[in-house]
Motif scaffolding. Sequence first.
Motif, PDB file in Angstrom:
ATOM      1  N   ALA A  64       3.419  40.713  48.985  1.00  0.00           N
ATOM      2  CA  ALA A  64       4.492  41.394  49.745  1.00  0.00           C
ATOM      3  C   ALA A  64       5.391  41.115  47.904  1.00  0.00           C
ATOM      4  O   ALA A  64       6.939  42.359  48.026  1.00  0.00           O
ATOM      5  CB  ALA A  64       5.216  41.343  50.578  1.00  0.00           C
ATOM      6  N   PHE A  65       5.205  40.525  47.498  1.00  0.00           N
ATOM      7  CA  PHE A  65       6.026  39.639  46.494  1.00  0.00           C
ATOM      8  C   PHE A  65       5.876  41.406  44.884  1.00  0.00           C
ATOM      9  O   PHE A  65       7.016  41.926  44.385  1.00  0.00           O
ATOM     10  CB  PHE A  65       6.007  38.668  45.586  1.00  0.00           C
ATOM     11  N   ASN A  66       4.293  41.724  44.725  1.00  0.00           N
ATOM     12  CA  ASN A  66       4.365  42.449  44.138  1.00  0.00           C
ATOM     13  C   ASN A  66       4.872  43.725  44.295  1.00  0.00           C
ATOM     14  O   ASN A  66       5.425  45.041  43.961  1.00  0.00           O
ATOM     15  CB  ASN A  66       2.618  42.846  43.635  1.00  0.00           C
ATOM     16  N   ASN A  67       5.491  43.462  45.971  1.00  0.00           N
ATOM     17  CA  ASN A  67       5.267  45.278  46.200  1.00  0.00           C
ATOM     18  C   ASN A  67       7.189  45.755  46.157  1.00  0.00           C
ATOM     19  O   ASN A  67       7.666  46.657  44.861  1.00  0.00           O
ATOM     20  CB  ASN A  67       5.564  45.633  47.585  1.00  0.00           C
ATOM     21  N   TYR A  68       7.558  44.087  46.490  1.00  0.00           N
ATOM     22  CA  TYR A  68       9.360  44.088  45.968  1.00  0.00           C
ATOM     23  C   TYR A  68       9.283  44.279  44.190  1.00  0.00           C
ATOM     24  O   TYR A  68      10.350  45.298  43.468  1.00  0.00           O
ATOM     25  CB  TYR A  68       9.733  43.120  46.565  1.00  0.00           C
ATOM     26  N   LEU A  69       8.911  43.822  43.216  1.00  0.00           N
ATOM     27  CA  LEU A  69       8.415  43.854  41.847  1.00  0.00           C
ATOM     28  C   LEU A  69       8.546  45.316  41.809  1.00  0.00           C
ATOM     29  O   LEU A  69       8.804  45.740  40.548  1.00  0.00           O
ATOM     30  CB  LEU A  69       7.331  43.068  41.785  1.00  0.00           C
ATOM     31  N   LYS A  70       7.219  46.201  42.452  1.00  0.00           N
ATOM     32  CA  LYS A  70       7.116  47.685  41.329  1.00  0.00           C
ATOM     33  C   LYS A  70       8.613  48.247  42.242  1.00  0.00           C
ATOM     34  O   LYS A  70       9.014  49.538  41.599  1.00  0.00           O
ATOM     35  CB  LYS A  70       6.155  47.974  42.614  1.00  0.00           C
ATOM     36  N   THR A  71       9.304  48.062  43.026  1.00  0.00           N
ATOM     37  CA  THR A  71      11.102  48.658  43.339  1.00  0.00           C
ATOM     38  C   THR A  71      11.309  48.405  42.228  1.00  0.00           C
ATOM     39  O   THR A  71      12.168  49.094  41.659  1.00  0.00           O
ATOM     40  CB  THR A  71      11.267  48.073  44.573  1.00  0.00           C
ATOM     41  N   ALA A  72      11.469  46.516  42.292  1.00  0.00           N
ATOM     42  CA  ALA A  72      12.300  46.659  40.969  1.00  0.00           C
ATOM     43  C   ALA A  72      12.362  47.363  39.827  1.00  0.00           C
ATOM     44  O   ALA A  72      12.863  47.651  38.710  1.00  0.00           O
ATOM     45  CB  ALA A  72      12.719  45.225  40.629  1.00  0.00           C
ATOM     46  N   ILE A  73      11.266  46.804  39.069  1.00  0.00           N
ATOM     47  CA  ILE A  73      10.006  47.590  38.309  1.00  0.00           C
ATOM     48  C   ILE A  73      10.940  49.435  38.101  1.00  0.00           C
ATOM     49  O   ILE A  73      11.220  50.005  36.631  1.00  0.00           O
ATOM     50  CB  ILE A  73       9.200  47.612  37.723  1.00  0.00           C
ATOM     51  N   GLU A  74      10.651  50.043  39.065  1.00  0.00           N
ATOM     52  CA  GLU A  74      10.774  51.652  39.103  1.00  0.00           C
ATOM     53  C   GLU A  74      12.401  51.702  38.907  1.00  0.00           C
ATOM     54  O   GLU A  74      12.790  52.988  38.327  1.00  0.00           O
ATOM     55  CB  GLU A  74      10.484  51.934  40.219  1.00  0.00           C
ATOM     56  N   LYS A  75      13.720  51.135  39.682  1.00  0.00           N
ATOM     57  CA  LYS A  75      14.953  50.777  39.532  1.00  0.00           C
ATOM     58  C   LYS A  75      15.230  50.590  37.949  1.00  0.00           C
ATOM     59  O   LYS A  75      16.287  51.590  37.095  1.00  0.00           O
ATOM     60  CB  LYS A  75      15.890  49.749  40.209  1.00  0.00           C
ATOM     61  N   ALA A  76      13.981  49.328  37.200  1.00  0.00           N
ATOM     62  CA  ALA A  76      14.466  49.019  35.470  1.00  0.00           C
ATOM     63  C   ALA A  76      14.170  50.314  35.318  1.00  0.00           C
ATOM     64  O   ALA A  76      15.014  50.751  33.752  1.00  0.00           O
ATOM     65  CB  ALA A  76      13.579  47.984  35.441  1.00  0.00           C
ATOM     66  N   LYS A  77      13.611  51.093  35.343  1.00  0.00           N
ATOM     67  CA  LYS A  77      12.969  52.405  34.102  1.00  0.00           C
ATOM     68  C   LYS A  77      14.103  53.525  34.442  1.00  0.00           C
ATOM     69  O   LYS A  77      13.737  54.432  33.438  1.00  0.00           O
ATOM     70  CB  LYS A  77      11.008  52.698  35.021  1.00  0.00           C
ATOM     71  N   SER A  78      14.283  53.576  35.925  1.00  0.00           N
ATOM     72  CA  SER A  78      14.976  55.069  36.299  1.00  0.00           C
ATOM     73  C   SER A  78      16.081  55.270  35.389  1.00  0.00           C
ATOM     74  O   SER A  78      17.169  56.303  35.329  1.00  0.00           O
ATOM     75  CB  SER A  78      15.220  54.878  37.736  1.00  0.00           C
ATOM     76  N   GLY A  79      16.624  54.285  34.764  1.00  0.00           N
ATOM     77  CA  GLY A  79      18.102  53.804  33.286  1.00  0.00           C
ATOM     78  C   GLY A  79      18.538  52.718  33.210  1.00  0.00           C
ATOM     79  O   GLY A  79      17.651  51.936  32.995  1.00  0.00           O
ATOM     80  N   LYS A  80      19.532  53.012  32.399  1.00  0.00           N
ATOM     81  CA  LYS A  80      20.030  51.118  31.690  1.00  0.00           C
ATOM     82  C   LYS A  80      21.082  49.614  32.967  1.00  0.00           C
ATOM     83  O   LYS A  80      22.085  50.332  32.845  1.00  0.00           O
ATOM     84  CB  LYS A  80      21.650  51.702  31.132  1.00  0.00           C
ATOM     85  N   ASN A  81      19.345  50.241  33.699  1.00  0.00           N
ATOM     86  CA  ASN A  81      20.188  49.527  35.025  1.00  0.00           C
ATOM     87  C   ASN A  81      19.294  47.374  34.409  1.00  0.00           C
ATOM     88  O   ASN A  81      18.282  46.997  34.076  1.00  0.00           O
ATOM     89  CB  ASN A  81      19.305  50.207  35.964  1.00  0.00           C
ATOM     90  N   LEU A  82      20.306  46.594  35.161  1.00  0.00           N
ATOM     91  CA  LEU A  82      19.602  45.587  35.203  1.00  0.00           C
ATOM     92  C   LEU A  82      19.503  45.093  36.803  1.00  0.00           C
ATOM     93  O   LEU A  82      20.291  44.760  37.532  1.00  0.00           O
ATOM     94  CB  LEU A  82      20.744  44.623  34.731  1.00  0.00           C
ATOM     95  N   VAL A  83      18.098  44.291  36.388  1.00  0.00           N
ATOM     96  CA  VAL A  83      17.645  44.456  38.327  1.00  0.00           C
ATOM     97  C   VAL A  83      17.566  43.371  38.361  1.00  0.00           C
ATOM     98  O   VAL A  83      16.765  41.875  37.785  1.00  0.00           O
ATOM     99  CB  VAL A  83      16.740  45.771  38.644  1.00  0.00           C
TER     100      VAL A  83
END
Length: 361
Positions: free
Chosen positions: A120-139
């Motif tokens: 479950a942790f890694n699944n949430y981590l993948k979401t955070a990584i996608e958000k970080a990749k999608s712009g100049k975002n701090l997650v």
Amino acid sequence: MVYAVIMAGGSGTRFWPKSTKKLPKQFLSLFGDETMIQNTARRIKPVIPGERIMVVTNDNYVDLVKDQLSSVPNDNIVGEVVARNTAPCIAITAEMLYKKDPEAVMVVLPADHHIEDPQAFNNYLKTAIEKAKSGKNLVTIGIHPDRPETGYGYIHGDDSIKEELAGHAVHPVKAFKEKPDKETAEKFLESGDYFWNSGMFIWSAKTILNEFKKHLPKMYDLVKESSGSFFTDGHKSAVDSFYLSCESVSIDYGIMEHAENVFVVPAEFGWNDVGSWTAAYELGKKDTQGNVVNADYTIFSGSSNNYVLSNSGKMISIVGVDGIAVVETEEAILVCKLDKAQNVKEIVEELNSKEKLKKFL
């Protein structure tokens, strides 16, 4: 590429006497056969392999990291000549990763957390990584609170704005809140849009370096001055010079509380920051009286909800007490109330203040 930065420089004072200066808690096997730092590295392996893990630790613990994390290249271990909190640690690894890979995404993790559901942790981590990749975002990853906890900082998410990425929600962050009093913590819990601050961060190296330039410009200049010597014969000297020259400041205070493009992924995966012996009790296997025992010989009489840790082979008998911790090592014995376990750090401070007692640290 996605990389991990494991922060492993802490001294673990609240886990004295088991955690010492020579062997702090992140290098101990408090739960199961693996140490805490080994658990952290193994947990993220499906997402980030060992060759893409960096570890930042005290100079004195570099060899411990090498011994315990054989899959991590030696060049990926950064030894701190002096402790300077989390912002310098993140600044220097961001610069190193940016030199290696200008498109690098960093997952910053403490070495000493316990997570019950790694998948479950890694699944949430993948979401955070996608958000970080999608712009100049701090997650950051926020933990759904299940009680009005006063020992954690909180993240106030904007639940009026929600984005779905890789199966999980992402919210903008309204504010970071310091550890609250009980009444405030109860309000946070009731509101439903406050989350525990897990201390986990995800962003691109380029994005976080730009934030350093904006909010901590002196530190940014220092790391850029040192950068030319990274991965050369002058690497260690440059790292030491950076740490000795920069201020001590946390990433929360130095960057996150001031940045605008901050997002939180609310998560549930059985998280515990393992901050004291109370956490060891909570995570331990309990008998019918609620006692957690990690010792060869124990007898309880009229006693419940206690924690015992000893490898000496001595008989430990507890009579008529509830909610205490008894921890025995070769050098010391600790007895404390579990609800006062945070105060063990005061014992360490006292030991550190007296020359004749420093041998027990």
